[in-house]
Scaffold this active site. Structure first.
Site, PDB file in Angstrom:
ATOM      1  N   HIS A 168       0.703  -1.515  -0.211  1.00 53.30           N
ATOM      2  CA  HIS A 168      -0.111   0.345  -0.301  1.00 53.30           C
ATOM      3  C   HIS A 168       0.808   1.445   0.032  1.00 53.30           C
ATOM      4  CE1 HIS A 168      -3.943   1.690   0.835  1.00 53.30           C
ATOM      5  NE2 HIS A 168      -3.304   2.890   1.852  1.00 53.30           N
ATOM      6  N   ASP A 204       1.984   7.444 -13.438  1.00 58.33           N
ATOM      7  CA  ASP A 204       2.755   7.076 -11.967  1.00 58.33           C
ATOM      8  C   ASP A 204       3.786   6.947 -11.599  1.00 58.33           C
ATOM      9  OD1 ASP A 204       2.533   4.939  -9.757  1.00 58.33           O
ATOM     10  OD2 ASP A 204       1.162   3.864 -10.939  1.00 58.33           O
ATOM     11  N   ARG A 246       5.577   5.002  -8.696  1.00 58.05           N
ATOM     12  CA  ARG A 246       5.603   4.793  -8.042  1.00 58.05           C
ATOM     13  C   ARG A 246       6.659   3.553  -8.328  1.00 58.05           C
ATOM     14  NH1 ARG A 246      -0.194   3.143  -5.732  1.00 58.05           N
ATOM     15  NH2 ARG A 246      -0.392   3.038  -8.257  1.00 58.05           N
TER      16      ARG A 246
END
Length: 386
Positions: A243, A318, A320
């Site tokens: 997460h 994104d 990440r």
């Protein structure tokens, strides 16, 4: 071992070819060290009139090479530079001398934009941060104890004048050593770690009791959390949620996203399962950080969606990365995973670090009038399985 052979090839001023995996038969990344670059190699490595050079961020900082903006390291955009010489020489010699100057930090040399050397910046941790061929290229050069600069060229069988049935045939015909990205990752994982366990304890939640581990990222000093329930054994299939931090959703229960609900649902799944891990990774706003996330909110209020807002600010959709999370899971003894996610890129990202994804477990939450557009964008533009 193939990785050791590839390192030796780079050390001896030769070439090697990086591929993703066994199934990749049509493309690869040709790599050689910038340390021994020559005009003859320019002819091999030139691509659309330019040569691509991948540098470690510390190298860029040392040299003060001009980049497009302060986000360059994060975005991995390309800046073009020319090596300026007083004497007129051929283009191949000029490019080769420029790359040698950058690699070996020869003084004096100057840079200007719009030249024939495209510069890319890799991540500091290389393939342990991001499972990418560009990262792998610099890792091979570093492992060969050479200057942290690699010259690369994307090879596509479809674009070659001499046709080959597979990338392996192309490599064999040119006597290039092939190295698989996964093999290089495993090689580095056996020898390097960019995380350290700081402390651990027990936390009692509405979902039950969890062991809490705090890990420090040695590169950026961020603290990541692992909440562990039950017994973790390498031979077991472990239920895992990776997460990414969302202060607005996880703590303040923002209705703009589904992050807080997904976190609660994941903790509940692990609790009901009796064992599993929830990693809480410090990657706020899909990697852009809290302040930039607030700026993105303002753009969304003006009509942009979550992807458009990030791009308007100069970021990729994104940012990440899953290398650090994968290292934490390996530290905890995890090898096989049932992954709690709706994001297919997360599956691909973790697979690249030697973890076996046994299955995906969906995390469906209810939508509301405030996050409906956000969820539709995640499905349409980011490929989330909603």
């Amino acid at each position: 071992m193939t990785v050791k052979k590839a390192i030796n090839e780079i050390k001896n001023a030769r070439f090697c070819l990086i591929i993703d995996d066994e199934e990749e038969i049509e493309s690869g990344l040709l790599v050689t060290s910038a340390h021994y670059f020559t005009p003859e190699k320019v002819k091999i490595m030139i691509d659309k009139g330019n040569v691509n050079l991948v540098l470690h961020p510390e190298k860029v900082s040392q040299l003060g090479i001009p980049v497009k903006n302060s986000l360059f390291n994060i975005k991995k955009e390309i800046a073009s530079v020319s090596y300026l010489q007083k004497d007129k020489t051929s283009k191949d010699v000029n490019i080769a001398n420029g790359i040698l100057a950058i690699s070996n930090e020869i003084d004096p040399f100057d840079f200007e934009l719009s030249g024939n050397i495209n510069i890319h910046i890799c991540r500091q941790m290389g393939v342990l941060r991001k499972s990418s061929k560009f990262e792998a290229a610099v890792d091979l050069v570093k492992l060969a104890n050479l200057s942290c600069a690699a010259v690369v060229k994307k090879i596509s069988l479809k674009k070659l004048e001499v046709k080959h049935k597979a990338i392996k045939d192309y490599a064999k015909s040119n006597n290039y050593t092939i190295v698989k990205l996964r093999d290089l990752i495993n090689y580095k994982l056996e020898r390097e770690s960019y995380i350290t366990l700081i402390d651990q304890g027990v936390i009692k939640t509405q979902f039950g009791k969890f062991k809490m581990f705090a890990f420090k990222d040695k590169v950026n000093n961020k603290i990541h959390i692992a909440l562990v329930k039950g017994e973790i054994k390498p031979e077991k299939d472990i239920l895992v949620r990776v997460h990414s931090e969302c202060l607005t959703g996880d703590v303040f229960h923002s209705l703009r996203c589904d992050c807080g609900n997904q976190l609660s649902l994941a903790l509940n799944h692990v609790a009901e399962n009796g064992s599993g891990i929830v990693l809480y990774m410090r990657q706020e706003g899909r990697g852009i950080g809290l302040l930039n996330k607030l700026k993105a909110y303002k753009l969304q209020d003006k009509g942009l969606d979550t992807v458009e807002a990030n791009q308007k600010l100069g970021f990729q959709a994104d940012l990440r990365e899953y290398g650090v999370g994968a290292q934490i899971l390996r530290y905890l003894g995890v090898k096989k995973i049932s992954l709690l996610t709706n994001n297919p890129k997360k599956i691909i990202g973790l697979k690249g670090f030697g973890l076996t994804i046994h299955k995906r477990v969906a995390l469906y939450t209810d939508s509301n009038s405030h996050n409906r557009k956000y969820l539709k964008t995640k499905k349409k533009k980011l490929g989330h399985m909603l």
